[in-house]
Design a protein around this motif. Structure first.
Motif, PDB file in Angstrom:
ATOM      1  N   GLN A 137      10.800  -6.936 -16.363  1.00  0.00           N
ATOM      2  CA  GLN A 137      11.957  -6.183 -15.880  1.00  0.00           C
ATOM      3  C   GLN A 137      11.801  -5.747 -14.437  1.00  0.00           C
ATOM      4  N   GLY A 138      12.940  -5.515 -13.821  1.00  0.00           N
ATOM      5  CA  GLY A 138      12.943  -5.000 -12.460  1.00  0.00           C
ATOM      6  C   GLY A 138      14.247  -4.292 -12.185  1.00  0.00           C
ATOM      7  N   MET A 139      14.523  -4.136 -10.888  1.00  0.00           N
ATOM      8  CA  MET A 139      15.767  -3.480 -10.494  1.00  0.00           C
ATOM      9  C   MET A 139      16.398  -4.298  -9.374  1.00  0.00           C
ATOM     10  N   SER A 140      17.701  -4.527  -9.482  1.00  0.00           N
ATOM     11  CA  SER A 140      18.353  -5.310  -8.441  1.00  0.00           C
ATOM     12  C   SER A 140      18.593  -4.429  -7.217  1.00  0.00           C
ATOM     13  N   TYR A 141      18.959  -5.084  -6.109  1.00  0.00           N
ATOM     14  CA  TYR A 141      19.227  -4.313  -4.891  1.00  0.00           C
ATOM     15  C   TYR A 141      20.431  -3.400  -5.089  1.00  0.00           C
ATOM     16  N   ARG A 142      21.200  -3.626  -6.170  1.00  0.00           N
ATOM     17  CA  ARG A 142      22.308  -2.704  -6.477  1.00  0.00           C
ATOM     18  C   ARG A 142      21.856  -1.598  -7.425  1.00  0.00           C
ATOM     19  N   ARG A 143      20.546  -1.486  -7.596  1.00  0.00           N
ATOM     20  CA  ARG A 143      19.942  -0.462  -8.452  1.00  0.00           C
ATOM     21  C   ARG A 143      20.310  -0.636  -9.918  1.00  0.00           C
TER      22      ARG A 143
END
Ligand code: ASP
Ligand code: MG
Length: 383
Positions: A137-143
């Motif tokens: 998992q991660g976070m996109s640049y749009r949070r």
């Protein structure tokens, strides 16, 4: 101090007693005097169960919400592991992918890591803590919260190893490395002590489940050695690294859940565009005279919807396909090897529905139901 990244797969933390044994292992590594980052998968079949719940609510669940749901699996195991490690008197702290600075694009359910900002992890390591990171998992640049595709915890481990300056990642699962075929299908498959990145990547892309293909691609790029080991049995391992010899490591890999999409030659570009829009992974595309076709993965959560969209777009879809792939060095230049694979399939009355070759790979398309038989037949003649 040097950093070791250890990743434990879902079967290694399938229940609390197993998770406790993983904690023992992590604490022992920490006590050997290295900084330890642990990447953890969801417990056992949790991710499948969560997907099952989603499909009970909606056969085509929105991808963003799927990611919200699926990332909880790793959150459970990271917290429990941190508790188990702290109980042993070792300082530890767990983080989600977004807290760990794993930045991705915004393609939900199949996101790609574009950058890792590991400062928070580095601070905690400097405090002497074992850092536990939720894999996959991660976070996109749009949070937005994203997941990295099935089996994506391997990719988390490699990306973190690269970002933290580790020279290797240890990937623990229920098998002691990579074999010349899946030992559950071919009991006398040979253990392969080392593999080149190229061979491993071909195997992973052809459907080998031991290591995730994106993880291997990242490892190759960052020159991270991958040590694939068994969590509970000491001894053998497979090391995927730059200096590996590519001799004697021929392997046979099976894959189910493929479909062939046929279109008129002039519509190939359009079909590829549509496949991309639908988030399908295209395994192969070809054009021969007036006919063109793509081979796509048909196993994802959006397949039913994707199939309908392809058919509405004028494509003919042939589902229920699978593939048997031989990966070996210089295979493209050794037609005799390919011929023996085909003869072996014919001897078992396994119909060959298509063939693809590449420098390191020969792939035969067969009915999904015959994939295991095909792997056994071809492995028997690969020696
Ligand atoms: N839990 C996720 C999956 O089952 C990610 C992983 O295990 O690597 O696909
Ligand atoms: Mg898993």
């Amino acid at each position: 101090m040097s950093v070791v990244v250890q990743k434990f797969g879902g079967s290694s933390v399938a229940d609390v007693p197993k998770l406790e044994r993983v904690a023992d292992k992590v604490v022992a590594t920490r006590e050997s005097g290295v900084d330890v980052v642990v990447v953890i998968s969801a417990m056992g079949k949790t991710t499948d169960q969560l997907l099952g719940l989603a499909h009970q609510v909606d056969p085509n669940p929105p991808r963003r919400e799927l990611d919200m749901l699926l990332t909880t699996g790793e959150r459970v195991s990271m917290a429990l592991l941190s508790m188990a490690i702290q109980k042993r008197g070792c300082d530890a702290i767990s983080f989600t992918g977004s807290q760990s600075g794993i930045m991705t694009n915004d393609r939900h359910f199949d996101a790609r890591i574009i950058e890792v900002r590991p400062w928070r992890l580095e601070d905690e390591l400097a405090r002497g803590r074992v850092v536990i990171v939720a894999g996959y998992q991660g976070m996109s640049y749009r949070r937005e919260i994203t997941t990295l595709g099935r089996g994506g915890s391997d990719t988390t481990a490699i990306a973190l190893a690269a970002a933290l300056g580790a020279d290797r990642a240890e990937i623990y699962s229920d098998v002691d490395g990579v074999y010349s075929a899946d030992p559950r299908v071919v009991p006398d498959a040979r253990h392969l002590p080392e593999l080149t990145y190229e061979q491993m990547q071909e195997m992973a892309e052809a459907g080998a489940k031991v290591l995730n293909s994106t993880a291997v691609e990242f490892a190759k790029r960052a020159r991270i050695a991958i040590h694939a080991r068994s969590t509970f049995a000491d001894g053998r391992q497979t090391v995927v690294h730059e200096g590996a010899s590519d001799e004697g490591s021929a392997a046979v890999v099976g894959q189910k859940d493929l479909a062939r999409v046929r279109v008129a030659a002039g519509d190939l570009a359009k079909a590829l565009g549509l496949a991309d829009e639908l988030g399908l992974s295209v395994r192969q595309s070809g054009l021969d005279g007036a006919e063109a076709s793509l081979i796509v993965s048909a196993g994802g959560p959006d397949w039913a919807r994707a199939r309908a969209a392809l058919e509405a777009g004028g494509c003919a879809v042939e589902a229920g396909l699978g593939a048997v792939t031989v990966v070996a060095r210089e295979l493209g230049g050794r037609p005799a090897v390919m011929a023996s694979a085909m003869t072996a399939l014919a001897a078992e009355a396994i119909e060959l529905r298509g063939v693809q070759t590449a420098p390191l790979r020969w792939t035969g398309l067969v009915d999904a139901a015959r994939v295991d038989d095909a792997v056994r037949a071809v492995h028997a003649v690969m020696g």
